[in-house]
Design a protein around this motif. Structure first.
Motif, PDB file in Angstrom:
ATOM      1  N   GLN A   1       1.078  -1.263   0.111  1.00 20.42           N
ATOM      2  CA  GLN A   1      -0.053  -0.082   0.058  1.00 20.42           C
ATOM      3  C   GLN A   1       0.831   1.102   0.004  1.00 20.42           C
ATOM      4  OE1 GLN A   1      -1.021  -2.812   2.353  1.00 20.42           O
ATOM      5  NE2 GLN A   1       0.603  -2.328   3.609  1.00 20.42           N
ATOM      6  N   GLY A   2       1.943   1.125  -0.680  1.00 19.25           N
ATOM      7  CA  GLY A   2       2.893   2.366  -0.807  1.00 19.25           C
ATOM      8  C   GLY A   2       2.485   3.327  -1.864  1.00 19.25           C
ATOM      9  N   HIS A   3       3.201   4.469  -1.707  1.00 21.59           N
ATOM     10  CA  HIS A   3       2.858   5.508  -2.689  1.00 21.59           C
ATOM     11  C   HIS A   3       3.592   5.471  -4.227  1.00 21.59           C
ATOM     12  CE1 HIS A   3       6.593   7.034  -0.865  1.00 21.59           C
ATOM     13  NE2 HIS A   3       6.889   7.610  -1.954  1.00 21.59           N
ATOM     14  N   GLN A   4       4.532   4.539  -4.155  1.00 19.44           N
ATOM     15  CA  GLN A   4       5.205   4.501  -5.430  1.00 19.44           C
ATOM     16  C   GLN A   4       4.535   3.600  -6.427  1.00 19.44           C
ATOM     17  OE1 GLN A   4       9.351   2.921  -4.882  1.00 19.44           O
ATOM     18  NE2 GLN A   4       9.928   4.795  -3.964  1.00 19.44           N
ATOM     19  N   GLN A   5       3.916   3.998  -7.420  1.00 20.13           N
ATOM     20  CA  GLN A   5       3.046   3.277  -8.399  1.00 20.13           C
ATOM     21  C   GLN A   5       3.590   2.872  -9.622  1.00 20.13           C
ATOM     22  OE1 GLN A   5      -0.759   2.939  -7.523  1.00 20.13           O
ATOM     23  NE2 GLN A   5       0.356   2.802  -5.603  1.00 20.13           N
ATOM     24  N   ASP A   6       4.891   2.883  -9.968  1.00 25.78           N
ATOM     25  CA  ASP A   6       5.408   2.694 -11.099  1.00 25.78           C
ATOM     26  C   ASP A   6       5.335   1.219 -11.331  1.00 25.78           C
ATOM     27  OD1 ASP A   6       8.435   1.755 -10.574  1.00 25.78           O
ATOM     28  OD2 ASP A   6       7.503   2.937  -9.122  1.00 25.78           O
ATOM     29  N   ASP A   7       5.307   0.644 -12.693  1.00 28.74           N
ATOM     30  CA  ASP A   7       5.080  -0.899 -12.833  1.00 28.74           C
ATOM     31  C   ASP A   7       6.242  -1.613 -12.486  1.00 28.74           C
ATOM     32  OD1 ASP A   7       2.942  -0.322 -14.368  1.00 28.74           O
ATOM     33  OD2 ASP A   7       3.878  -0.483 -16.400  1.00 28.74           O
ATOM     34  N   ALA A   8       7.428  -1.137 -12.139  1.00 28.24           N
ATOM     35  CA  ALA A   8       8.791  -1.928 -11.758  1.00 28.24           C
ATOM     36  C   ALA A   8       8.360  -2.265 -10.051  1.00 28.24           C
ATOM     37  CB  ALA A   8       9.846  -0.979 -12.028  1.00 28.24           C
ATOM     38  N   THR A   9       7.958  -1.118  -9.463  1.00 30.91           N
ATOM     39  CA  THR A   9       7.706  -1.257  -8.047  1.00 30.91           C
ATOM     40  C   THR A   9       6.561  -2.244  -7.762  1.00 30.91           C
ATOM     41  OG1 THR A   9       8.487   1.045  -7.493  1.00 30.91           O
ATOM     42  CG2 THR A   9       7.008  -0.183  -6.000  1.00 30.91           C
ATOM     43  N   LEU A  10       5.750  -2.178  -8.704  1.00 31.12           N
ATOM     44  CA  LEU A  10       4.171  -3.084  -8.389  1.00 31.12           C
ATOM     45  C   LEU A  10       4.781  -4.601  -8.861  1.00 31.12           C
ATOM     46  CD1 LEU A  10       1.334  -0.801  -9.576  1.00 31.12           C
ATOM     47  CD2 LEU A  10       2.195  -1.230  -7.180  1.00 31.12           C
ATOM     48  N   GLN A  11       5.766  -4.479  -9.950  1.00 32.60           N
ATOM     49  CA  GLN A  11       6.144  -6.114 -10.129  1.00 32.60           C
ATOM     50  C   GLN A  11       6.702  -6.534  -8.992  1.00 32.60           C
ATOM     51  OE1 GLN A  11       7.747  -5.106 -14.010  1.00 32.60           O
ATOM     52  NE2 GLN A  11       6.615  -6.638 -14.860  1.00 32.60           N
ATOM     53  N   GLN A  12       7.738  -5.655  -8.585  1.00 33.35           N
ATOM     54  CA  GLN A  12       8.751  -6.408  -7.511  1.00 33.35           C
ATOM     55  C   GLN A  12       7.956  -6.713  -6.105  1.00 33.35           C
ATOM     56  OE1 GLN A  12      11.725  -3.543  -6.487  1.00 33.35           O
ATOM     57  NE2 GLN A  12      12.250  -4.294  -4.523  1.00 33.35           N
ATOM     58  N   GLU A  13       6.876  -5.782  -5.808  1.00 32.13           N
ATOM     59  CA  GLU A  13       6.032  -5.995  -4.575  1.00 32.13           C
ATOM     60  C   GLU A  13       5.104  -7.327  -4.838  1.00 32.13           C
ATOM     61  OE1 GLU A  13       5.965  -4.604  -1.641  1.00 32.13           O
ATOM     62  OE2 GLU A  13       7.909  -3.629  -2.367  1.00 32.13           O
ATOM     63  N   ALA A  14       4.576  -7.382  -6.103  1.00 32.97           N
ATOM     64  CA  ALA A  14       3.698  -8.435  -6.362  1.00 32.97           C
ATOM     65  C   ALA A  14       4.531  -9.844  -6.136  1.00 32.97           C
ATOM     66  CB  ALA A  14       3.145  -8.533  -7.732  1.00 32.97           C
ATOM     67  N   GLN A  15       5.943  -9.808  -6.445  1.00 28.51           N
ATOM     68  CA  GLN A  15       6.696 -11.017  -6.208  1.00 28.51           C
ATOM     69  C   GLN A  15       6.896 -11.381  -5.018  1.00 28.51           C
ATOM     70  OE1 GLN A  15       7.534 -12.626  -9.261  1.00 28.51           O
ATOM     71  NE2 GLN A  15       8.237 -14.338  -8.327  1.00 28.51           N
ATOM     72  N   ARG A  16       7.070 -10.369  -3.996  1.00 30.81           N
ATOM     73  CA  ARG A  16       7.325 -10.330  -2.754  1.00 30.81           C
ATOM     74  C   ARG A  16       6.177 -10.883  -2.116  1.00 30.81           C
ATOM     75  NH1 ARG A  16       5.757  -7.651   1.570  1.00 30.81           N
ATOM     76  NH2 ARG A  16       4.972  -6.057   0.354  1.00 30.81           N
ATOM     77  N   ILE A  17       5.102 -10.363  -2.207  1.00 32.55           N
ATOM     78  CA  ILE A  17       3.655 -10.922  -1.658  1.00 32.55           C
ATOM     79  C   ILE A  17       3.586 -12.468  -2.067  1.00 32.55           C
ATOM     80  CG2 ILE A  17       1.282 -10.585  -1.763  1.00 32.55           C
ATOM     81  CD1 ILE A  17       1.833  -7.614  -2.339  1.00 32.55           C
ATOM     82  N   GLY A  18       3.940 -12.905  -3.241  1.00 30.49           N
ATOM     83  CA  GLY A  18       3.485 -14.070  -3.730  1.00 30.49           C
ATOM     84  C   GLY A  18       2.066 -14.135  -4.619  1.00 30.49           C
ATOM     85  N   TYR A  19       2.061 -14.892  -5.760  1.00 27.68           N
ATOM     86  CA  TYR A  19       0.801 -15.169  -6.521  1.00 27.68           C
ATOM     87  C   TYR A  19       0.177 -16.355  -5.981  1.00 27.68           C
ATOM     88  CZ  TYR A  19       2.953 -11.972  -9.892  1.00 27.68           C
ATOM     89  OH  TYR A  19       3.608 -10.732 -10.515  1.00 27.68           O
ATOM     90  N   PRO A  20      -1.050 -16.224  -5.922  1.00 31.35           N
ATOM     91  CA  PRO A  20      -2.124 -15.150  -6.732  1.00 31.35           C
ATOM     92  C   PRO A  20      -2.172 -13.842  -5.838  1.00 31.35           C
ATOM     93  CG  PRO A  20      -3.600 -16.656  -5.788  1.00 31.35           C
ATOM     94  CD  PRO A  20      -2.382 -17.182  -5.595  1.00 31.35           C
ATOM     95  N   VAL A  21      -2.185 -12.776  -6.768  1.00 34.17           N
ATOM     96  CA  VAL A  21      -2.262 -11.292  -5.920  1.00 34.17           C
ATOM     97  C   VAL A  21      -3.581 -10.652  -6.412  1.00 34.17           C
ATOM     98  CG1 VAL A  21       0.066 -10.974  -5.408  1.00 34.17           C
ATOM     99  CG2 VAL A  21      -0.864 -10.040  -7.681  1.00 34.17           C
ATOM    100  N   MET A  22      -4.149  -9.657  -5.498  1.00 37.26           N
ATOM    101  CA  MET A  22      -5.241  -9.098  -6.099  1.00 37.26           C
ATOM    102  C   MET A  22      -4.774  -7.481  -6.180  1.00 37.26           C
ATOM    103  SD  MET A  22      -8.694  -9.341  -6.563  1.00 37.26           S
ATOM    104  CE  MET A  22      -9.086 -10.796  -5.443  1.00 37.26           C
ATOM    105  N   ILE A  23      -5.168  -6.782  -7.543  1.00 33.45           N
ATOM    106  CA  ILE A  23      -5.052  -5.514  -7.635  1.00 33.45           C
ATOM    107  C   ILE A  23      -6.230  -4.895  -7.300  1.00 33.45           C
ATOM    108  CG2 ILE A  23      -4.588  -3.730  -9.387  1.00 33.45           C
ATOM    109  CD1 ILE A  23      -3.307  -5.989 -11.094  1.00 33.45           C
ATOM    110  N   LYS A  24      -6.127  -3.597  -6.407  1.00 34.11           N
ATOM    111  CA  LYS A  24      -7.216  -3.111  -6.127  1.00 34.11           C
ATOM    112  C   LYS A  24      -7.156  -1.653  -6.454  1.00 34.11           C
ATOM    113  CE  LYS A  24      -8.847  -6.217  -2.766  1.00 34.11           C
ATOM    114  NZ  LYS A  24      -9.398  -6.276  -1.304  1.00 34.11           N
ATOM    115  N   ALA A  25      -8.283  -0.655  -7.014  1.00 29.04           N
ATOM    116  CA  ALA A  25      -8.065   0.572  -7.058  1.00 29.04           C
ATOM    117  C   ALA A  25      -8.097   0.890  -5.656  1.00 29.04           C
ATOM    118  CB  ALA A  25      -9.497   1.001  -7.802  1.00 29.04           C
ATOM    119  N   SER A  26      -7.264   2.046  -5.314  1.00 30.67           N
ATOM    120  CA  SER A  26      -7.250   2.602  -4.052  1.00 30.67           C
ATOM    121  C   SER A  26      -8.442   3.355  -3.893  1.00 30.67           C
ATOM    122  CB  SER A  26      -5.938   3.144  -3.886  1.00 30.67           C
ATOM    123  OG  SER A  26      -5.782   3.956  -2.496  1.00 30.67           O
TER     124      SER A  26
END
Length: 642
Positions: A137-162
């Protein structure tokens, strides 16, 4: 004490009608606002006064803050109720109402602003000690950051509009190869629906229950909860069936979830009606999902088990009154169940549907909240929900039986709906047993197909067309043969399949259609009474030349037409699956495409629908551009095989 006497309802449809009923019963005058598309709508007719606030698109009407405030000023309204959706969770709108000297019937601007951001609200809930699911739930919204965070969380992940809810801007991603495409779609939906493309990521719980707690606070520092609702039966992350209480709830779990919801409310000094939503796993662990700072669509089930009018509470609390009950005074009686009637086709991936309401007869008895009138147009501009069918019983099974009968007895002709699916869901053995999760529809109804008509239904349709032709003959119209004993062959299209059937007139006011006996057929333009295979039946219908609507079925008389059908995307022609607006055109004439490639994005009823290539080939022509409004079955582009 914040006194007011005239309430402007900044909404439309069933919720605007619902609010008006209570407001008027309490002695308040009401003001409706409406777009050009809703000029004759029920909520407009119910109101004491009504003001047109712009064209049909929501950005020019129901999201037009200036126009709504101007309507309040012109009519002398001194309070605004936002309903749900549209501007109900828009902090800027609430603040603008207050600055205009209006009472906003909802929580504080600060509460709306914080809880309206899934990113910021989750951070606040973690700090308040409310259980939260792992995510980003960080403020950095670029694709690279979200890709990295999704990998950290582990799939499957849910994308949600804030910034929003209702399934818009929400995407389930099973592996990294899907992430970038789903991020793009989620951002686009979120920006169009909520004005913000900020996203969060969360670990996707597999098959949890969706359980929410209704909270209420007043301006005197009191905050209570009114039990829970189970909203697990969903499609596209949007609810279809809700009930109260939750079938697996225990007193201990209810208290734990209720106290967690109160922690969430106290963190923002909550005033008014609010709902704290949780995901509940099979081990009894629950996690904060979001807080909706408004009245929920499913509030009637809470009203039925508590005996309270939540809109009345909203109005009284906005007027400065204290809560009428303490936590110890809250009692839950019996069971309530609600289903949402949507203009959508489950057999086409729940695609929204448009059309004219030719017949509307809600079931007698029980409670049906709606904003429908016969003759109105269901447009592509607004949410697909048409109304809610609700029932209460002493037990869960009694409530289920009652709501099932009410769904079966509700008549809506002219628009394809999810009515048949609702009936099947309510009858499913696992639902009857209370054994389900948010994955229920995907598990049990993953291949929803059009229901094949029965032989009796086909025979009835042919008999009605035959009767219609006979009536035309008696009125001196053309197209009827003078010798009624000669069999009449029909070609009837149902669910895009053409059925041949022969109707013969027999003595004694009898017909025979492909071997099925029909007698004593009488029609009045709205209902047919007949005896079919020895059983007397009454069937509602609407017949307009070559089109016949029966409950759950549309029949087209193709008898006089050449048997031909334009090709669809599978053979090169891509057509609009519904009325809507073209958001994006991804290809151009002369471009080579492959099967499954994204071609266009269509927006309808606040959701985006990607249209893909059905074959490999070359784009022969593109007939639309971004921003175009298109009609159902309109040709959008053509692909030529190489």
């Amino acid at each position: 004490m914040s006194a007011f006497s005239k309430v402007l309802i900044a909404n439309r449809g069933e919720i605007a009608c619902r609010i008006q009923r209570t407001a008027q019963a309490l002695g308040y005058r009401t003001v409706a606002v409406y777009s050009d598309a809703d000029a004759q709508a029920l909520h407009v007719q119910m109101a004491d006064e009504a003001v047109n606030i712009g064209p049909a698109p929501v950005n020019q009407s129901y999201l037009n803050i200036t126009a709504i405030l101007d309507a309040a000023q012109r009519t002398g309204a001194d309070a605004v109720h936002p309903g749900y959706g549209f501007l109900s969770e828009n902090a800027a709108f609430a603040n603008a109402c207050l600055n205009a000297g209006l009472t906003f019937i909802g929580p504080s601007v600060q509460a709306i602003e914080l809880m309206g951001s899934k990113r910021r609200s989750k951070l606040a809930m973690i700090e308040a000690g409310v259980p939260c699911i792992a995510g980003y739930q960080g403020h950095q919204q670029d694709d690279a950051t979200l890709q990295q965070e999704a990998q950290r969380i582990g799939y499957p992940v849910m994308i949600k509009a804030s910034a929003g809810g209702g399934g818009r801007g929400m995407r389930l991603v099973h592996d990294s190869s899907q992430l970038l495409d789903q991020l793009r779609i989620a951002r686009s939906e979120a920006l169009n629906a909520f004005g913000s493309d900020e996203l969060i990521l969360e670990q996707a719980l597999i098959e949890p229950r969706h359980v929410e707690i209704q909270v209420f606070g007043d301006s005197h520092g009191h905050l209570i909860y009114l039990g829970e609702r189970d909203c697990s039966i969903q499609r596209r992350h949007q609810k279809i069936i809700e009930e109260a209480p939750c079938p697996v709830m225990t007193p201990e779990l209810r208290q734990a979830m209720g106290e967690a919801a109160l922690k969430a409310g106290r963190a923002v000094n909550y005033v008014g009606a609010g709902t704290v939503e949780f995901l509940l796993d099979r081990n009894g662990h629950f996690y904060f999902l979001e807080m909706n700072t408004r009245l929920q669509v499913e509030h009637p089930v809470t009203e039925l088990i508590t005996g309270l009018d939540l809109v009345e509470w909203q109005l009284n609390i906005a007027a400065g009154e204290p809560l009428p009950l303490k936590q110890a005074d809250v009692t839950l009686n019996g069971h309530a169940m609600e289903v949402r009637l949507y203009a959508e086709d489950p057999a086409q991936g729940f695609l929204p549907q448009t059309g004219d309401v030719l017949r509307w007869e809600p079931a007698v008895g029980g409670r049906i909240d709606h904003g429908l009138l016969e003759g109105q147009r269901i447009s592509p501009f607004y949410d697909a929900m048409l109304g809610k069918i609700i029932a209460h019983g002493a037990t869960r099974e009694e409530a289920r039986r009652k709501v099932l009968r009410a769904v079966e007895d509700t008549l809506l002709l002219g628009v394809t709906t999810n009515q048949t699916l609702l009936i099947e869901l309510l009858k499913h053995p696992d639902f009857v047993a209370g054994d389900f999760s948010t994955g229920f529809i995907a598990e049990h109804f993953n291949q929803i197909t059009c229901h094949a008509p029965t032989h009796e239904q086909i025979a009835l349709a042919a008999a009605l067309f035959y009767q219609h032709s006979a009536d035309a003959h008696r009125q001196g119209l053309v197209g009827w043969r003078n010798n009624p004993s000669v069999p009449w062959a029909y070609r009837l299209e149902i669910n895009e399949q053409v059925h041949g059937i022969v109707v013969s007139a027999l003595e004694g006011n009898r017909l025979q259609a492909n071997g099925i006996d029909i007698s004593n057929l009488s029609t009045d333009g709205r209902q047919a009474t007949l005896v079919i295979n020895g059983i007397r039946r009454r069937v509602a219908y609407h017949l307009d030349d070559t089109q016949l609507w029966l409950p759950g079925m549309k029949v087209i008389n193709r008898t006089q037409q050449v048997a031909s059908r334009q090709t669809d995307a599978g053979s090169g022609t891509v057509k609009a699956p519904m009325d809507g607006a073209i958001v994006e055109v991804c290809v151009s004439a002369g471009e080579t495409v492959t099967q499954g490639q994204l071609l266009l994005v269509l927006e309808a009823m606040k959701m985006e629908h990607p249209l893909t290539a059905g074959i490999d080939g070359v784009i022969k022509g593109v007939q639309v551009m971004a921003g175009d409004q298109v009609r159902n079955r309109q040709v959008l582009l053509e692909i030529e095989k190489p």
